[in-house]
Design an enzyme around this catalytic site. Structure first.
Site, PDB file in Angstrom:
ATOM      1  CG  HIS A 164      -1.809   1.142   1.418  1.00  0.00           C
ATOM      2  ND1 HIS A 164      -3.176   1.069   1.272  1.00  0.00           N
ATOM      3  CD2 HIS A 164      -1.547   2.433   1.755  1.00  0.00           C
ATOM      4  CE1 HIS A 164      -3.711   2.255   1.495  1.00  0.00           C
ATOM      5  NE2 HIS A 164      -2.743   3.112   1.802  1.00  0.00           N
ATOM      6  CD  GLU A 165       1.614   3.565   3.657  1.00  0.00           C
ATOM      7  OE1 GLU A 165       1.791   4.637   3.041  1.00  0.00           O
ATOM      8  OE2 GLU A 165       0.595   3.336   4.327  1.00  0.00           O
ATOM      9  CG  HIS A 168       0.073   6.015  -0.756  1.00  0.00           C
ATOM     10  ND1 HIS A 168      -1.066   6.369  -1.435  1.00  0.00           N
ATOM     11  CD2 HIS A 168      -0.337   5.645   0.488  1.00  0.00           C
ATOM     12  CE1 HIS A 168      -2.115   6.219  -0.641  1.00  0.00           C
ATOM     13  NE2 HIS A 168      -1.706   5.777   0.524  1.00  0.00           N
ATOM     14  CG  HIS A 174      -6.231   6.247   0.160  1.00  0.00           C
ATOM     15  ND1 HIS A 174      -6.007   7.354   0.925  1.00  0.00           N
ATOM     16  CD2 HIS A 174      -5.357   5.309   0.596  1.00  0.00           C
ATOM     17  CE1 HIS A 174      -5.045   7.101   1.795  1.00  0.00           C
ATOM     18  NE2 HIS A 174      -4.627   5.868   1.617  1.00  0.00           N
ATOM     19  CE1 TYR A 220      -7.201   4.762   3.845  1.00  0.00           C
ATOM     20  CE2 TYR A 220      -8.819   6.360   4.560  1.00  0.00           C
ATOM     21  CZ  TYR A 220      -7.511   6.018   4.329  1.00  0.00           C
ATOM     22  OH  TYR A 220      -6.531   6.925   4.596  1.00  0.00           O
TER      23      TYR A 220
HETATM   24 ZN   LIG Z   1      -2.803   5.125   2.152  1.00  0.00          ZN
END
Ligand SMILES: [Zn+2]
Length: 271
Positions: A164-165, A168, A174, A220
């Protein structure tokens, strides 16, 4: 070490906040040495009645805020003449051998499915500095010079959080911020902690002709940042669909990497 000198002007304002069900930290950083002001907001959460969960968050550069995944800007990592995209990294010495294995597995997982190659830093100008800071967070896309990817130990050292990071850092936002999200989820702003409502704003994103994906590792969960234990988002039209519980990159996450970075590369056309 270049990174140390470049970030010596970093000013940190740290605030702590907690509630009965989650604890959060917020941080705002201002990097005066850059043309952009970086506002960093990150959060970690531990649910008392459930397993440890963490939300990665992003550091927003004002110049990039509408440019996810910033295809037309310099926050995209450059492609080498051999067609691969090398992203150098340094991992701090804070991690245990087992934690290092998780992080390195996450880094390697991109090479299995795309032209992205995370490689040990050997003096390159731009690189990721992976360290255990206070929470899980990353900047959005390449910032120039060394940039922190924070994977706090032990709460952020999970395969899906590493992916996930890193996504980014490659420029991906997101899932629930996508330009077309209102066709796929309903946001309940009244249930969101006021200080976190910016995390739920719709963005003008480049979706790379891929569908909205509840199984994206960038989505999320339905009660993220709830102030009252009520959902902050519900999928539509079927409210029972599972959202935000991916444990690794989805097929669409992988497709997006390939469409943004690896087009016309033979190795990746079958993905
Ligand atoms: Zn994030």
């Amino acid at each position: 070490f270049d990174w140390m000198s470049e970030t010596s002007g970093l000013i940190l304002f740290l605030m702590a906040n907690s509630s009965s069900s989650y604890s959060f930290n917020y941080i705002i950083s201002v990097n005066r040495l850059n043309d952009f002001v970086h506002y960093t907001v990150y959060h970690t959460g531990q649910r008392v009645d459930g397993p440890l969960i963490t939300f990665g968050d992003i550091a927003v550069s004002t110049g990039f805020k509408n440019a996810d995944p910033c295809t037309a800007r310099e926050c995209k990592w450059e492609r080498s003449t051999d067609g691969l995209v090398y992203v150098p990294y340094v991992i701090s010495n804070q991690y245990s051998p087992d934690e290092l294995k998780v992080i390195e597995r996450g880094l390697r997982s991109f090479a299995d499915v795309s032209c992205i190659r995370f490689v040990p830093h050997e003096g390159q100008r731009h690189f990721l500095y992976i360290k255990s800071h206070s929470g899980c967070y990353s900047y959005l896309g390449r910032q120039g010079g060394g940039q922190v990817v924070s994977l706090e130990r032990p709460g952020c050292v999970y395969h899906h959080t590493v992916q996930h990071e890193l996504l980014h850092a490659l420029g991906f936002h997101h899932e629930q911020n996508r330009s077309d999200r209102d066709k796929h989820i309903k946001i309940f702003f009244e249930n969101i902690k006021p200080a976190q409502r910016h995390n739920f704003m719709r963005r003008e994103t480049n979706n790379l002709a891929t569908p909205y994906d509840y199984k994206s590792v960038m989505h999320y969960s339905r009660k993220a940042f709830s102030r009252n234990k009520e959902p902050t988002m519900i999928p539509i039209p079927d409210g029972n669909v599972v959202i935000g519980e991916a444990r690794s990159m989805s097929r669409n996450d992988i497709l997006r990497i390939n469409r943004l970075y690896c087009r016309s590369l033979k190795c990746c056309q079958t993905v």
